[in-house]
Scaffold this motif. Structure first.
Motif, mmCIF file in Angstrom:
data_model
loop_
_atom_site.group_PDB
_atom_site.id
_atom_site.type_symbol
_atom_site.label_atom_id
_atom_site.label_comp_id
_atom_site.label_asym_id
_atom_site.label_seq_id
_atom_site.Cartn_x
_atom_site.Cartn_y
_atom_site.Cartn_z
ATOM 1 N N MET A 95 0.748 -1.269 0.084
ATOM 2 C CA MET A 95 -0.079 -0.079 0.068
ATOM 3 C C MET A 95 1.041 1.366 0.125
ATOM 4 S SD MET A 95 -3.276 0.768 2.568
ATOM 5 C CE MET A 95 -2.233 1.168 3.831
ATOM 6 N N GLN A 96 0.710 2.181 -1.015
ATOM 7 C CA GLN A 96 1.547 3.219 -0.970
ATOM 8 C C GLN A 96 1.096 4.376 0.054
ATOM 9 O OE1 GLN A 96 3.287 4.371 -4.728
ATOM 10 N NE2 GLN A 96 4.029 2.393 -3.933
ATOM 11 N N ILE A 97 2.131 5.232 0.543
ATOM 12 C CA ILE A 97 1.882 6.097 1.291
ATOM 13 C C ILE A 97 2.274 7.321 0.546
ATOM 14 C CG2 ILE A 97 2.745 7.161 3.473
ATOM 15 C CD1 ILE A 97 1.344 4.163 3.847
ATOM 16 N N ILE A 98 1.032 8.160 0.446
ATOM 17 C CA ILE A 98 1.145 9.498 -0.209
ATOM 18 C C ILE A 98 0.959 10.675 0.878
ATOM 19 C CG2 ILE A 98 0.073 10.772 -1.963
ATOM 20 C CD1 ILE A 98 -1.367 8.218 -2.813
ATOM 21 N N SER A 154 -5.325 0.029 9.059
ATOM 22 C CA SER A 154 -5.481 -1.549 8.829
ATOM 23 C C SER A 154 -6.823 -1.741 8.136
ATOM 24 C CB SER A 154 -5.902 -2.216 10.290
ATOM 25 O OG SER A 154 -4.908 -1.520 11.343
ATOM 26 N N ALA A 155 -7.668 -1.114 8.329
ATOM 27 C CA ALA A 155 -8.874 -1.128 7.613
ATOM 28 C C ALA A 155 -8.597 -0.939 5.857
ATOM 29 C CB ALA A 155 -9.787 -0.445 7.892
ATOM 30 N N MET A 156 -7.841 0.102 5.588
ATOM 31 C CA MET A 156 -7.454 -0.141 4.221
ATOM 32 C C MET A 156 -6.708 -1.101 3.780
ATOM 33 S SD MET A 156 -9.334 2.779 3.183
ATOM 34 C CE MET A 156 -10.271 2.221 4.639
ATOM 35 N N GLN A 157 -5.810 -1.603 4.655
ATOM 36 C CA GLN A 157 -4.954 -2.632 4.101
ATOM 37 C C GLN A 157 -5.892 -3.861 3.879
ATOM 38 O OE1 GLN A 157 -1.788 -2.605 7.091
ATOM 39 N NE2 GLN A 157 -0.475 -2.449 5.091
ATOM 40 N N GLN A 158 -6.781 -4.222 4.834
ATOM 41 C CA GLN A 158 -8.032 -5.275 4.616
ATOM 42 C C GLN A 158 -8.612 -5.028 3.477
ATOM 43 O OE1 GLN A 158 -8.788 -7.786 6.737
ATOM 44 N NE2 GLN A 158 -6.613 -7.177 7.911
ATOM 45 N N LEU A 159 -9.134 -3.895 2.936
ATOM 46 C CA LEU A 159 -9.899 -3.774 1.765
ATOM 47 C C LEU A 159 -8.924 -3.841 0.805
ATOM 48 C CD1 LEU A 159 -11.734 -0.445 2.481
ATOM 49 C CD2 LEU A 159 -12.780 -3.039 2.309
ATOM 50 N N GLY A 160 -7.712 -3.798 0.790
ATOM 51 C CA GLY A 160 -6.641 -3.907 -0.324
ATOM 52 C C GLY A 160 -6.565 -2.663 -1.290
ATOM 53 N N ASP A 200 -4.998 0.591 -3.006
ATOM 54 C CA ASP A 200 -3.438 0.615 -3.513
ATOM 55 C C ASP A 200 -2.914 1.803 -2.946
ATOM 56 O OD1 ASP A 200 -3.668 -1.137 -5.944
ATOM 57 O OD2 ASP A 200 -5.580 0.234 -5.991
ATOM 58 N N GLY A 201 -3.455 2.800 -2.138
ATOM 59 C CA GLY A 201 -2.502 3.757 -1.334
ATOM 60 C C GLY A 201 -3.606 4.635 -0.567
ATOM 61 N N ILE A 202 -3.028 5.229 0.499
ATOM 62 C CA ILE A 202 -3.650 6.185 1.390
ATOM 63 C C ILE A 202 -2.914 7.633 1.110
ATOM 64 C CG2 ILE A 202 -4.778 4.653 2.671
ATOM 65 C CD1 ILE A 202 -2.307 5.003 4.578
ATOM 66 N N PHE A 203 -3.679 8.721 1.438
ATOM 67 C CA PHE A 203 -3.221 9.980 1.587
ATOM 68 C C PHE A 203 -3.168 10.129 3.138
ATOM 69 C CE2 PHE A 203 -5.424 10.137 -2.538
ATOM 70 C CZ PHE A 203 -4.621 10.633 -3.462
ATOM 71 N N THR A 204 -2.218 10.508 3.691
ATOM 72 C CA THR A 204 -1.861 10.947 4.923
ATOM 73 C C THR A 204 -1.208 12.023 5.481
ATOM 74 O OG1 THR A 204 -1.238 9.676 7.050
ATOM 75 C CG2 THR A 204 -0.046 9.143 5.017
ATOM 76 N N ASN A 205 -1.621 12.680 6.566
ATOM 77 C CA ASN A 205 -0.947 13.826 7.007
ATOM 78 C C ASN A 205 0.392 13.506 7.705
ATOM 79 O OD1 ASN A 205 -2.950 15.544 5.883
ATOM 80 N ND2 ASN A 205 -3.957 15.162 7.705
ATOM 81 N N TRP A 253 3.038 1.874 10.615
ATOM 82 C CA TRP A 253 1.886 1.398 10.886
ATOM 83 C C TRP A 253 1.360 0.278 9.814
ATOM 84 C CZ3 TRP A 253 -1.072 5.774 13.299
ATOM 85 C CH2 TRP A 253 -0.623 5.957 14.752
ATOM 86 N N ALA A 254 1.692 0.797 8.382
ATOM 87 C CA ALA A 254 1.102 -0.046 7.427
ATOM 88 C C ALA A 254 2.313 -1.100 7.273
ATOM 89 C CB ALA A 254 1.430 0.932 6.162
ATOM 90 N N PHE A 255 3.366 -0.956 7.443
ATOM 91 C CA PHE A 255 4.571 -2.106 7.404
ATOM 92 C C PHE A 255 4.181 -2.861 8.300
ATOM 93 C CE2 PHE A 255 8.733 -3.625 8.688
ATOM 94 C CZ PHE A 255 9.168 -4.228 7.339
ATOM 95 N N GLU A 256 4.164 -2.629 9.684
ATOM 96 C CA GLU A 256 3.802 -3.618 10.487
ATOM 97 C C GLU A 256 2.549 -4.306 10.351
ATOM 98 O OE1 GLU A 256 3.743 -1.109 14.305
ATOM 99 O OE2 GLU A 256 6.016 -1.007 14.353
#
Ligand code: G3P
Ligand code: MG
Length: 232
Positions: A1-4, A206-212, A214-219, A227-230
């Motif tokens: 999952m890409q971190i934007i 975690s919920a976004m990873q479960q949904l599969g 491709d990436g999240i926009f995060t501040n 967290w995404a890695f773990e």
């Protein structure tokens, strides 16, 4: 999952500034998202058309000259950057999501990308242009078919993935409050990427990873990356 990095590392530094973008790159973000308007034909990076929330100026960006806007303080002494400055900073470090907010942005953007390809060696595959204004996206699609485009939505329309696919887009950009498994499934079936905004909390990541997605926009790109890695 890409971190934007949403407006750069905007949870810790003044949003949409070169400082916040440089910090997001240092924090290992896969991509940077910035918001863009056109003033006097120059593309500038700021989220609101009104100046008060993020700068020491007053009124709207359209009431002022570019020279006035560029001497404002957008936080910690940082100016409002131009998109060109952002392209120079981000170049070869990560990919860039340019969110077009303002009117009259299509032609200046096309000119800027052509210049960046020539002078910076920019690859168009490192750019993704998005907007809530889908007329603007279609204009860009017609002018530069190979440009990656993402259709933003702040709601959940019926058959949204099919609609976005039919527009010839690269990706669906959906609000965290509306994303669901059906949309992710439909989008992926149609070959579209799915990016979700704005995702800062551990549970939401975690919920976004479960949904599969491709990436999240995060501040908060640094901690979101951990967290995404773990989380797998
Ligand atoms: O591009 C994702 C997100 O930035 C869209 O909403 O209002 O934060 O620009 P906004
Ligand atoms: Mg944005």
């Amino acid at each position: 999952m890409q971190i934007i990095a949403h407006r750069g590392a905007s949870g810790e530094f003044p949003e949409n500034t070169l400082l916040a973008i440089a910090q997001a790159i240092l924090q290992g973000a896969d991509a940077i998202e910035v918001d863009v308007y056109a003033v006097e034909g120059e593309l500038i990076v700021i989220h609101d058309p009104k100046l008060e929330r993020t700068t020491n100026g007053t009124g709207t960006i359209y009431q002022h000259s570019l020279a006035y806007l560029q001497q404002l303080d957008a936080g910690e002494g940082e100016p409002i950057p131009t998109l060109w400055q952002v392209l120079e900073l981000v170049q070869d470090r990560c990919w860039l999501n340019i969110e077009l907010k303002g009117k009259d942005t299509a032609q200046p953007l096309l000119a800027l990308l052509a210049k960046a390809e020539q002078e910076l060696g920019l690859s168009l595959s490192d750019v993704l242009v998005s907007s809530f204004n889908h007329h603007l996206l279609l204009q860009l699609k017609q002018a530069l078919p190979e440009l990656r485009l993402g259709a933003l939505t702040a709601s959940l329309q019926l058959n949204y993935a099919q609609y976005v696919h039919d527009l010839g887009m690269y990706s669906v950009h959906c609000d965290l409050n509306f994303i669901d498994q059906q949309l992710v499934h439909d989008a992926h079936q149609l070959g579209l990427k799915v990016f979700v905004y704005t995702v800062d909390g551990l549970d939401d990541i975690s919920a976004m990873q479960q949904l599969g997605v491709d990436g999240i926009f995060t501040n908060y790109p640094a901690r979101s990356r951990v967290w995404a890695f773990e989380g797998g």
